[in-house]
Design an enzyme around this catalytic site. Structure first.
Site, mmCIF file in Angstrom:
data_model
loop_
_atom_site.group_PDB
_atom_site.id
_atom_site.type_symbol
_atom_site.label_atom_id
_atom_site.label_comp_id
_atom_site.label_asym_id
_atom_site.label_seq_id
_atom_site.Cartn_x
_atom_site.Cartn_y
_atom_site.Cartn_z
ATOM 1 N N GLY A 23 -12.018 37.361 -14.930
ATOM 2 C CA GLY A 23 -12.866 38.543 -15.060
ATOM 3 C C GLY A 23 -13.766 38.744 -13.850
ATOM 4 O O GLY A 23 -14.480 37.832 -13.426
ATOM 5 N N PHE A 26 -19.905 41.481 -14.043
ATOM 6 C CA PHE A 26 -21.186 40.996 -13.530
ATOM 7 C C PHE A 26 -21.244 39.468 -13.500
ATOM 8 O O PHE A 26 -21.719 38.872 -12.539
ATOM 9 C CB PHE A 26 -22.337 41.534 -14.390
ATOM 10 N N GLY A 27 -20.750 38.809 -14.561
ATOM 11 C CA GLY A 27 -20.798 37.351 -14.613
ATOM 12 C C GLY A 27 -19.897 36.715 -13.563
ATOM 13 O O GLY A 27 -20.353 35.916 -12.737
ATOM 14 N N VAL A 92 -4.364 37.630 -17.705
ATOM 15 C CA VAL A 92 -4.310 36.265 -18.227
ATOM 16 C C VAL A 92 -3.801 36.314 -19.659
ATOM 17 O O VAL A 92 -4.259 37.128 -20.461
ATOM 18 C CB VAL A 92 -5.705 35.611 -18.156
ATOM 19 N N GLU A 183 -27.250 57.885 -23.711
ATOM 20 C CA GLU A 183 -27.179 58.453 -22.366
ATOM 21 C C GLU A 183 -26.089 59.525 -22.287
ATOM 22 O O GLU A 183 -26.263 60.555 -21.627
ATOM 23 C CB GLU A 183 -26.985 57.328 -21.344
ATOM 24 N N ALA A 329 -26.182 43.839 -18.434
ATOM 25 C CA ALA A 329 -25.770 43.195 -17.185
ATOM 26 C C ALA A 329 -26.591 41.942 -16.857
ATOM 27 O O ALA A 329 -26.048 40.946 -16.382
ATOM 28 C CB ALA A 329 -25.880 44.200 -16.039
ATOM 29 N N GLN A 330 -27.894 41.985 -17.123
ATOM 30 C CA GLN A 330 -28.762 40.912 -16.626
ATOM 31 C C GLN A 330 -28.386 39.505 -17.111
ATOM 32 O O GLN A 330 -28.309 38.582 -16.290
ATOM 33 C CB GLN A 330 -30.231 41.226 -16.938
#
Lengths: 448, 448
Positions: A23, A26-27, A92, A183, A329-330
């Protein structure tokens, strides 16, 4: 393109420990950026060749940004400066902890450390009908497809005989009152006010209805009650119909039925209601809890010290976050960076450091001058200042200098003109039900 | 989306003469912009909802620009300022001169004046196999598909076992040495030099071959022999293999065979070899010559004084242009503007003015500092000055202030960094042969 059997992963042999990252979100990206090629061989697998900045995906769906502005090619992010880094665009298919091997569509690869950073996928809670007929908003092709759907609804509403069917083209039902739903609803309301009346001079846009449906008793449930309340007021100001404590029972492509029996006729049901972890086959059920991998504070999956999960796919139960970290995301960014440190500790036989989430706050935007922010220490912002903060944070975290430039250009243009510019109808894929039933799209596309 | 039978064109009745324009390209748009809604009711049909700036399409295919930057929504171009203008995104299925009616997928509409401005489509000269396996470059989805194909070839070349198949992934054959073929070849050569070696550090790009195949004895046959010669030198400098006087016999998706017997193994054959007029059913064969409508100097189709053809679909034989005007934007733009004048003359019962083409010159770009220009009075430019002229002219003619800004931003970024930024693999559609044979793409896309 070739047959799968002709391909091989073609990863060079190495004497260094090999970290396989599944993947490029973000991570995964923040982990790989912080691993040195001198100490590790890093292999990244992703089905896409890009890293997407998903917080701006709804702007692609509402014709505010082009898809290329919110995504960065992974190979561009990891250029030759990254020694012994290997990206492969491949799916995968499984993990084999007993042999420390990961399987992909084109072959197997042994790992020393495996990091699962696959994020989430849309969760339809087992309802196949909703899966078939609703519009998800998780990937770039989803956003392009939804953008085409919205615009085609207006084109067709302009050509329809039956007023009842016209109304069903002008009813937009967004299921899920989280950040994506809120949003998206706000952006649709801005289009209704500023763009559509001049695009379709003969049409009465007071008839266009935007419904925001949430199962809980407030919008933006992950944010503070103060911000939820402000958001609800903002949404009502711009004319969104909010339905709280409301669950969807069924949707057949024409009528959505809510639990309790109420019905709305709509051609467009947008599914932003839930996600579940995008798991990989091969780990036992004890390692998971409702689609997420159970990890300790070092992000090791319970029972598998060489397999890690980070970001949305990881469920790290802590005193402060008994239900895991928020799916934004953080935590993924911070866990990626932190795991790089811990992998170094492991190969140096040093003690591991537990992960601690530093909550920088959260933001949501409803429209021009209308945004909310929860800051640390229970502080809240709203209105113009929160809106400016939202704009700044999103440009700041967007990857790639060109993307920042293009997004700023678009926003500045939109700020001055009130125009959503990228209103092209380009269907990125044909869904199964298009082939079966969507005669109009098919006939239009039918080249001589 | 709805069934066709539920739709209707929904054009208001009028006492003004109704002009129906088929096609929102350079011709149609420039005609409509110059017709006053006070004198005419103007109806425009197009299968797409946007006007494309096709001279920059090859940059979308080579990851230099996002598709949204080179296209403008037709409804944005014709906003409420354009009185009694009606756009419908619908496919036209036939013309009936005897009843002065045009048929579309969703209904018929009577016209007073009909303008056919449908441009061209790819011409495979009857070779169905080439049509099935080659990559055209006429529409935005074509460009996105070709971009994905190019990038996937590199991804796969990086994972292939058999060196012979790897070579077939790294051989790119462009058929057609006109502006599209030349500009595409130049852009591919720049990618090979600046972008790909850093994206694929292990790969040997001296093995990547770009072939440019032309049936005539020079590249850019519509331009001057001087510019053809310069272009040939530029192409050779950047390492393009040019094959002149060469015709394609067959292509089965793996091997292209030229007339004479020579073969090249390639997974990517780009078809820029020929176009034919995108004709509408219903006019007799005498009105056409090899796919284009025969028109007089007022753009009236021979035998049909109320039906006009402009741009690439029109064949206006004049002393200076015995084979018709060149198939570029300028004749279409000028004919569109001119026809607006003549339609006004007709309703005022004034004499018509014959069209005269003002040749502003033509340009082609091969790469940085490498371009050619033919100016009026047999003047020629090349090198830096022609390159600057190319950049300036293309930004100047690009429709939409936002598009100009975004394109300039991208070009400036590319000028400084040598990067092609929009390298995302997003398949815009699945071709029939993908479904049959392209196992890899299909399996990757197969969501759980």
């Amino acid at each position: 393109m070739l047959h799968v059997k002709e391909l091989t992963l073609n990863i060079p042999d190495t004497t260094k420990p090999r970290v396989v990252i599944i993947g490029g979100g973000f991570g995964g990206v923040n982990l790989a950026k912080n691993l040195s090629g001198k100490e590790f061989q890093v292999v990244m697998f992703d089905r896409q060749n890009y890293h997407g900045f998903w917080p701006l995906l709804y702007q692609v769906a509402t014709a505010g940004l082009e898809p290329d502005a919110i995504a960065e090619p992974l190979r561009k992010m990891f250029d030759e400066e990254y020694e012994d880094f290997h990206f492969r665009q491949v799916k995968v298919t499984g993990v084999h902890p007993e042999t420390k091997t990961v399987s992909t569509l084109v072959g197997d690869l042994p790992y020393d450390f495996l990091v699962i950073a696959t994020g989430t996928k849309s969760n339809y809670f087992g309802n196949e009908q909703i899966k078939q007929y609703s519009f998800p908003l998780k990937q770039i092709p989803d956003a392009l497809n939804l953008r085409s759907q919205l615009l085609q609804c207006f084109e067709q509403a302009n050509m329809i005989k039956d007023p009842e069917v016209r109304q069903s083209l002008l009813n937009f039902v967004i299921v899920g009152g989280g950040p994506t739903g809120v949003e998206l609803a706000g952006a649709l309301a801005e289009m209704r006010k500023h763009v559509l009346p001049s695009d379709y001079p003969g049409m009465d846009f007071s008839r266009m209805n935007i419904y925001l449906v949430e199962g809980l008793d407030r919008v933006l449930p992950p944010m503070s009650p103060e911000s939820s309340q402000t958001t609800k007021e903002y949404l009502e100001e711009v004319g969104i119909n909010i339905k709280l404590n409301t669950l969807v029972e069924s949707y057949d492509g024409k009528v959505v039925t809510f639990k309790g029996g109420e019905q709305i006729k709509t051609q467009t049901l947008i599914w932003a209601a839930g996600v579940s972890g995008a798991q990989i086959q091969g780990l036992p059920p004890e390692a998971s809890d409702r689609g997420r991998y159970l990890v300790n504070t070092f992000n090791q999956i319970i029972g598998f010290p060489e397999i890690f999960a980070i970001g949305d796919i990881a469920f790290m139960k802590t005193e402060k976050y008994p239900r895991g970290h928020p799916g934004v995301a953080q935590p993924a960014i911070q866990q990626g960076k932190h795991l790089a440190k811990n992998l170094r500790h492991i190969i140096r036989r040093e003690p591991l450091e537990p992960f601690e989430y530093f909550d920088k706050g959260s933001l949501a935007i409803i429209g021009r001058n209308r945004a909310v922010a929860d800051l640390p220490k229970n502080k809240h912002l709203k209105g113009f200042i929160a809106w400016m903060a939202w704009l700044f944070v999103h440009v700041y975290y967007l990857i790639g200098f060109r993307n920042k430039l293009v997004v700023l250009t678009n926003w500045l243009y939109k700020f001055v003109t009130y125009e959503n510019s990228t209103r092209l109808i380009i269907r990125p894929y044909i869904r199964k039900d298009d082939i079966a039933g969507q005669e109009f799209v098919r006939k239009q596309a039918d080249l001589d």
